[in-house]
Motif scaffolding. Structure first.
Motif, mmCIF file in Angstrom:
data_model
loop_
_atom_site.group_PDB
_atom_site.id
_atom_site.type_symbol
_atom_site.label_atom_id
_atom_site.label_comp_id
_atom_site.label_asym_id
_atom_site.label_seq_id
_atom_site.Cartn_x
_atom_site.Cartn_y
_atom_site.Cartn_z
ATOM 1 N N TYR A 16 0.016 -8.318 -16.069
ATOM 2 C CA TYR A 16 -0.205 -7.197 -16.984
ATOM 3 C C TYR A 16 -1.077 -7.606 -18.167
ATOM 4 N N ILE A 17 -0.760 -8.762 -18.763
ATOM 5 C CA ILE A 17 -1.524 -9.226 -19.927
ATOM 6 C C ILE A 17 -2.984 -9.445 -19.556
ATOM 7 N N PHE A 18 -3.219 -10.087 -18.418
ATOM 8 C CA PHE A 18 -4.578 -10.407 -17.984
ATOM 9 C C PHE A 18 -5.419 -9.132 -17.874
ATOM 10 N N VAL A 19 -4.833 -8.073 -17.299
ATOM 11 C CA VAL A 19 -5.580 -6.829 -17.117
ATOM 12 C C VAL A 19 -5.709 -6.074 -18.442
ATOM 13 N N ASN B 97 7.923 3.647 -4.271
ATOM 14 C CA ASN B 97 6.600 3.041 -4.381
ATOM 15 C C ASN B 97 5.478 4.029 -4.078
ATOM 16 N N VAL B 98 5.715 5.314 -4.338
ATOM 17 C CA VAL B 98 4.715 6.319 -4.005
ATOM 18 C C VAL B 98 3.443 6.133 -4.837
ATOM 19 N N ALA B 99 3.553 5.683 -6.083
ATOM 20 C CA ALA B 99 2.380 5.518 -6.945
ATOM 21 C C ALA B 99 1.799 4.118 -6.852
ATOM 22 N N SER B 100 2.632 3.161 -6.510
ATOM 23 C CA SER B 100 2.150 1.783 -6.411
ATOM 24 C C SER B 100 3.182 0.945 -5.688
ATOM 25 N N GLU B 101 2.704 0.060 -4.833
ATOM 26 C CA GLU B 101 3.598 -0.941 -4.264
ATOM 27 C C GLU B 101 4.037 -1.873 -5.391
ATOM 28 N N SER B 102 4.941 -2.800 -5.073
ATOM 29 C CA SER B 102 5.384 -3.737 -6.110
ATOM 30 C C SER B 102 4.202 -4.529 -6.654
ATOM 31 N N VAL B 103 3.173 -4.675 -5.836
ATOM 32 C CA VAL B 103 1.897 -5.230 -6.305
ATOM 33 C C VAL B 103 0.801 -4.287 -5.805
ATOM 34 N N GLY B 104 -0.011 -3.783 -6.708
ATOM 35 C CA GLY B 104 -1.017 -2.840 -6.254
ATOM 36 C C GLY B 104 -1.919 -2.339 -7.364
ATOM 37 N N LEU B 105 -2.804 -1.440 -6.990
ATOM 38 C CA LEU B 105 -3.816 -0.924 -7.912
ATOM 39 C C LEU B 105 -3.192 -0.109 -9.038
ATOM 40 N N GLY B 106 -2.120 0.612 -8.760
ATOM 41 C CA GLY B 106 -1.512 1.474 -9.770
ATOM 42 C C GLY B 106 -1.105 0.721 -11.019
ATOM 43 N N VAL B 107 -0.431 -0.422 -10.850
ATOM 44 C CA VAL B 107 0.030 -1.183 -12.012
ATOM 45 C C VAL B 107 -1.149 -1.788 -12.774
ATOM 46 N N VAL B 108 -2.206 -2.132 -12.045
ATOM 47 C CA VAL B 108 -3.393 -2.705 -12.680
ATOM 48 C C VAL B 108 -4.098 -1.658 -13.539
ATOM 49 N N VAL B 109 -4.250 -0.441 -13.011
ATOM 50 C CA VAL B 109 -4.883 0.640 -13.774
ATOM 51 C C VAL B 109 -4.059 0.964 -15.022
ATOM 52 N N THR B 110 -2.736 0.988 -14.879
ATOM 53 C CA THR B 110 -1.857 1.257 -16.024
ATOM 54 C C THR B 110 -2.062 0.236 -17.131
ATOM 55 N N TYR C 9 -5.799 -12.218 -1.584
ATOM 56 C CA TYR C 9 -5.148 -12.283 -2.890
ATOM 57 C C TYR C 9 -4.967 -10.842 -3.376
ATOM 58 N N TRP C 10 -3.738 -10.364 -3.469
ATOM 59 C CA TRP C 10 -3.525 -8.962 -3.853
ATOM 60 C C TRP C 10 -4.140 -8.674 -5.223
ATOM 61 N N PHE C 11 -4.014 -9.630 -6.154
ATOM 62 C CA PHE C 11 -4.484 -9.391 -7.512
ATOM 63 C C PHE C 11 -6.003 -9.258 -7.555
ATOM 64 N N VAL C 12 -6.712 -10.091 -6.787
ATOM 65 C CA VAL C 12 -8.172 -10.014 -6.760
ATOM 66 C C VAL C 12 -8.605 -8.702 -6.105
ATOM 67 N N THR C 13 -7.940 -8.330 -5.024
ATOM 68 C CA THR C 13 -8.266 -7.070 -4.356
ATOM 69 C C THR C 13 -8.113 -5.901 -5.329
ATOM 70 N N ALA C 14 -6.985 -5.862 -6.028
ATOM 71 C CA ALA C 14 -6.738 -4.784 -6.993
ATOM 72 C C ALA C 14 -7.729 -4.838 -8.147
ATOM 73 N N PHE C 15 -8.068 -6.052 -8.603
ATOM 74 C CA PHE C 15 -8.967 -6.201 -9.751
ATOM 75 C C PHE C 15 -10.389 -5.769 -9.392
ATOM 76 N N VAL C 16 -10.844 -6.122 -8.198
ATOM 77 C CA VAL C 16 -12.180 -5.698 -7.749
ATOM 78 C C VAL C 16 -12.237 -4.176 -7.627
ATOM 79 N N LEU C 17 -11.185 -3.582 -7.063
ATOM 80 C CA LEU C 17 -11.137 -2.121 -6.963
ATOM 81 C C LEU C 17 -11.147 -1.486 -8.354
ATOM 82 N N LEU C 18 -10.427 -2.104 -9.290
ATOM 83 C CA LEU C 18 -10.435 -1.610 -10.668
ATOM 84 C C LEU C 18 -11.845 -1.641 -11.242
ATOM 85 N N MET C 19 -12.562 -2.756 -11.043
ATOM 86 C CA MET C 19 -13.924 -2.876 -11.576
ATOM 87 C C MET C 19 -14.846 -1.798 -10.988
#
Length: 375
Positions: A63-66, A191-204, A143-153
């Motif tokens: 969370y902090i990183f994003v 987990n309808v808005a986000s899996e335990s690891v996913g794009l939703g939490v990154v966007v938030t 890497y779930w975090f990299v996948t989510a971060f690239v999608l965020l970018m």
């Protein structure tokens, strides 16, 4: 020529601190997971809790990183070209390590399926997932975090347009919906808005970083609020962790992605951004390479051998185990940063070579054309 903005070293240190939390989480998860399972099976539940003391820290770090990214980018106009270049840079760094470790893995005959009990029977080519993940790291979610971060970018240009057109009240409503759906719902197995690891939490987390930069007055009051948020929510996290491990006898605690982890991250973030800005060249230089810690330590060929090496199975004193784990993680992070500095130099040389080659081709074409005209 426009000068490049100097980064606040407090925030760059926070970037490194967030990666420390993520890597300590992985130390507990992968380095101490087997020990914890045995302790739980044998009824040593408090010892199991002690062995997993860093486990709840991972998502706080994510969370902090994003949030840092949202803090820097959220109130800016980001073009599609800038977004694409940023994504390509991240992917280039990711692909470099994926391919390097793939060759190392194949050369040393390392397992091509690290987690056979977790495979999806419907996945094609299921007998060699490590190769697929290395060659197509984003598609197969290496890497779930990299996948989510690239999608965020990739969506940041459009996300920023919305965030900068709506007012403070509307952003607060958006944040309320986002926080409830991505950090409270998962605690209820929704987990309808986000899996335990996913794009939703990154966007938030990105929106929160942007909101703090744009609307919060940073100073002593925000520092105090940050301390309060961090302390209360970290205590709650460890109470829940203790309950999950010692009462429910379950080490995959529910708090990985949850409201309390998010609020802890907000608190820590507020503490650092409220401090008087400072500049340290060495710190800023290391922070540029800190993402490599995640890429190297979580590589599919590295993850098991690395944490097996630092599991400290011969030590029974769990306080020593955790102290040695902290020291090991700090050493791993420093080594990974040094490796990435070398990687960046290689990329810079290749970029210079491409530029020189292009210029040479242009000059050669101009020379040929001028000779043809003379003829």
């Amino acid at each position: 020529m426009k000068k490049k903005a100097i980064r606040n070293s407090n925030i760059e240190f926070l970037r490194m601190f967030s990666m420390l939390l993520i890597t300590l989480h992985h130390f507990s998860l992968w380095g101490q997971g087997d020990r914890a399972d045995k302790l739980i099976t044998n009824g040593h539940l408090i010892d199991a809790f002690k062995s997993l003391i860093y486990l709840p820290l991972g998502d706080i770090g994510v969370y902090i990183f994003v949030m840092i990214t949202g803090f820097y980018l959220g109130n800016k106009i980001v073009t599609n070209g800038q977004s694409l270049r940023k994504s390509v840079n991240i992917y280039g760094q990711l692909y470099f390590y994926s391919v390097i470790f793939l060759f190392i893995g194949l050369s040393y005959h390392l397992p091509l399926d690290n987690f056979p009990n977790l495979r999806d029977p419907l996945m094609p080519f299921n007998h060699v997932p490590n190769i697929l993940m290395s060659v197509f790291p984003i598609v197969f979610n290496h890497y779930w975090f990299v996948t989510a971060f690239v999608l965020l970018m990739l969506i940041v240009p459009y996300l920023n347009i919305v965030l900068n057109r709506i007012d403070k009240r509307q952003i607060q409503i958006l944040l309320f919906i986002s926080i409830v759906s991505t950090s409270i719902f998962p605690l209820l197995n929704n987990n309808v808005a986000s899996e335990s690891v996913g794009l939703g939490v990154v966007v938030t987390a990105y929106i929160i970083g942007m909101y703090i930069k744009k609307f919060c007055s940073l100073g002593k009051s925000s520092f105090g609020i940050g301390m309060l948020f961090a302390i209360i929510n970290i205590i709650l996290i460890y109470v829940i962790t203790y309950y999950d491990i010692t009462i429910l006898k379950y080490r995959y605690i529910r708090i990985y992605t949850g409201f309390f982890a998010l609020m802890s991250a907000v608190g820590i973030f507020l503490i650092f951004v409220s401090l008087k800005p400072r500049f340290n060249f060495i710190l800023n230089k290391l922070a540029k390479h800190i993402f490599a810690v995640y890429l190297i330590t979580e590589n599919i060929f590295v993850i098991k051998p690395l944490w097996k090496m630092f599991s400290f199975n011969n030590i029974t004193d769990l306080i020593k185990v955790n102290v040695f784990g902290l020291i090991a993680v700090l050493a791993i992070m420093l080594c990974a940063c040094c490796i990435d500095i070398i990687r960046s130099q290689i990329f810079r040389m290749l970029s210079s070579l491409v530029t020189v080659t292009k210029q040479g081709i242009i000059l050669f074409k101009a020379y040929v054309m001028s000779n043809n005209k003379k003829v």
